[in-house]
Design a protein around this motif. Structure first.
Motif, PDB file in Angstrom:
ATOM      1  N   PRO A  31      -4.218   6.230  -0.353  1.00 23.62           N
ATOM      2  CA  PRO A  31      -3.137   5.424  -0.773  1.00 23.62           C
ATOM      3  C   PRO A  31      -3.459   4.603  -2.078  1.00 23.62           C
ATOM      4  O   PRO A  31      -4.563   4.562  -2.343  1.00 23.62           O
ATOM      5  N   LYS A  87       0.574  -1.093   0.097  1.00 25.58           N
ATOM      6  CA  LYS A  87      -0.066  -0.012   0.036  1.00 25.58           C
ATOM      7  C   LYS A  87       0.857   1.065   0.016  1.00 25.58           C
ATOM      8  O   LYS A  87       1.760   1.447   1.033  1.00 25.58           O
ATOM      9  N   ILE A  88       0.452   1.927  -0.980  1.00 21.98           N
ATOM     10  CA  ILE A  88       1.566   3.240  -1.145  1.00 21.98           C
ATOM     11  C   ILE A  88       0.719   4.289  -0.429  1.00 21.98           C
ATOM     12  O   ILE A  88      -0.446   4.615  -0.906  1.00 21.98           O
ATOM     13  N   GLU A  89       1.404   5.122   0.410  1.00 22.78           N
ATOM     14  CA  GLU A  89       0.667   6.145   1.305  1.00 22.78           C
ATOM     15  C   GLU A  89       0.977   7.652   0.753  1.00 22.78           C
ATOM     16  O   GLU A  89       0.082   8.402   0.814  1.00 22.78           O
ATOM     17  N   GLY A  99       5.164   3.812   1.941  1.00 26.00           N
ATOM     18  CA  GLY A  99       4.206   2.758   2.232  1.00 26.00           C
ATOM     19  C   GLY A  99       4.421   1.934   3.017  1.00 26.00           C
ATOM     20  O   GLY A  99       5.267   1.929   3.771  1.00 26.00           O
TER      21      GLY A  99
END
Lengths: 299, 188
Positions: A233, A173-175, A264
């Motif tokens: 995200p 998950k890229i935040e 992430g």
């Protein structure tokens, strides 16, 4: 031909010489003009500058604003050319100017912890010293790879388009995404693509052909969404591709080499940071050289 | 050795450039002195003779430094035409040489006319127009190479140089023709 005609012709020749010499002189730079640099410690630091075409001097060392001094790597070892226009440090040439570069070792910059902004003092091999604003030059710590991203491909083309793409090895998950030099985005348009971000442009069919096509595709049709429009995200599944496509504007005359950080977490909660290299190696058209002189000449 | 033969030899020396390092052997000023001595041995009343003598004298003095200065950097490179003082000196000499040739043509045409050599006079007149016009164009356009892109300049420069070289050779051949005519006249 009569003597009078001949005499008038000689006069025209004299005017032609005088006029051309005058125009040539008016085009000469008093001192080299340095580009504005945005260097964030990624790769070799390359210092770019514009000189007169007949100028054979090259940069020896730079004193940065924090007091550190670095010597340029020598491209000139064992190299000799009569004409400055065909030296190894020449990036582009026009009728009156040369765009040259000098490289500096990143390892050495790390050791000295170079942190520079604004004016630097540049020493040339012919004894000339120039003080000029060269932008921001920062070292960066060596990072360890996170093992999550596998480099898929990267390419750049002479029209100012380039991209980098990776595949992820696990679900992530890229935040957020952060850039050390957000102002460079005035010069470069960027689009990020993952399967979950929009479906504009080329679908991620895979295979190298898609990428080749992407290099010439109209910007609006390039896959992904502009960076500023991305909702975080971003969820990514194992094997998904992530691609950053960059397009430099034609009037971009800055030099940059830095990393955009994606931060992430993995599925099991471990945080990670993944850098995306954003860099150009300026090669100027004569028009861009004129633009540079207009913007940064006689500061 | 008759006077036309000496003019031929002199101009050939000027055209040939043999360098031994910096120093030019068979220096141009020797060539011009040869031309000057030939002109002095000829009848001073030919049209253009005064001008030719004066220019030949000027050239034989002005070209002395050239023998020791070496070639301008641009000529060695082949591609780049530099505009340092040395190049400008060389080009200025070229231009004065054109003045000398201009006067020489007048002398030749007058000589042919007085000797009743109509065919030779016509031939000289034709080459005169071609030679002088081409050289004037060449020298007027040359300085533009400072300010025009390389890709335009290099092809033009090569063509220009070829044309000028051909004309130089044609002129030398013409002098040979005069030399033969004079010999023929002297025999009879």
């Amino acid at each position: 031909m009569k003597g009078k005609t001949f005499l008038i012709s000689l006069l025209i020749i004299a005017i032609s010489w005088g006029g051309n010499l005058w125009f040539y002189q008016s085009k000469q730079l008093e001192e080299p003009i340095f580009l504005e640099h945005y260097y964030g410690g990624a790769g070799v630091f390359e210092l770019y500058y514009l000189t007169n075409r007949e100028d054979s001097s090259h940069v020896m060392s730079v004193e940065f604003s924090d007091g550190t001094t670095l010597h340029a790597k020598s491209d000139y070892y064992g190299f000799h050319s009569e004409s400055p226009a065909y030296g190894p440090d020449v990036q582009s040439r026009s009728t009156h100017y040369l765009l040259k570069k000098a490289g500096f070792d990143e390892q050495q910059m790390r050791e000295l912890e170079v942190d520079h902004e604004g004016e630097a003092t540049i020493h040339f091999n012919d004894g000339k010293t120039v003080t000029a604003d060269i932008g921001t030059v920062e070292f960066s710590k060596l990072r360890e790879g996170n093992g999550l991203f596998r480099q898929q491909s990267s390419s750049s083309s002479s029209n100012g388009r380039s991209f980098r793409s990776y595949t992820v090895k696990e679900d992530v998950k890229i935040e957020s995404m952060s850039s050390p030099f957000p102002e460079v985005q005035d010069d470069v348009k960027m689009k990020l693509y993952t399967p979950s971000i929009g479906t504009t442009g080329t679908p991620d069919g895979g295979g190298p052909r898609t990428y080749t096509k992407e290099m010439d595709e109209e910007w609006s049709r390039v896959a992904g969404a502009p960076l500023e429009k991305i909702d975080f995200p971003i969820e990514m599944k194992q094997g998904d591709r992530i691609r950053l496509t960059m397009q430099e504007k034609p009037d971009a005359i800055r030099a940059y080499s830095y990393e955009i950080d994606l931060t992430g977490t993995t599925k099991n909660g471990t945080p990670f940071t993944q850098p995306f290299l954003v860099s150009n190696h300026p090669q100027f058209t004569p028009e861009q050289m004129e633009l540079l002189i207009e913007r940064r000449g006689s500061q | 050795m008759n006077s036309f033969h000496r003019i031929f030899g002199g101009l050939l020396l000027v055209l040939l450039d043999i360098h031994l390092g910096q120093i030019e052997i068979l220096a141009d000023f020797i060539g011009y002195l040869l031309v000057l001595s030939a002109l002095n041995s000829m009848d001073g009343n030919w049209k253009g003779m005064k001008g030719a003598r004066a220019t030949a004298l000027t050239l034989s003095v002005l070209t002395i430094p050239q023998a020791f200065l070496g070639q301008p950097a641009g000529t060695n490179e082949g591609v780049n035409i530099g505009f340092d003082p040395l190049t400008i000196y060389h080009q200025a000499l070229g231009l004065i040489k054109l003045v000398l040739i201009f006067y020489l043509f007048y002398v030749f045409m007058d000589w042919a006319k007085k000797k009743g050599e109509e065919e030779l006079e016509r031939r000289t007149h034709k080459l005169f127009r071609g030679y002088v016009t081409a050289h004037l164009f060449y020298y007027a356009l040359l300085p533009f190479s400072m300010n025009l892109p390389e890709s335009t300049v290099i092809p033009l420069f090569i063509v220009g140089l070829a044309v000028v070289m051909i004309l130089e050779i044609m002129f030398l051949i013409l002098i040979r023709a005069f030399h033969k005519e004079q010999n023929r006249i002297e025999i009879y």
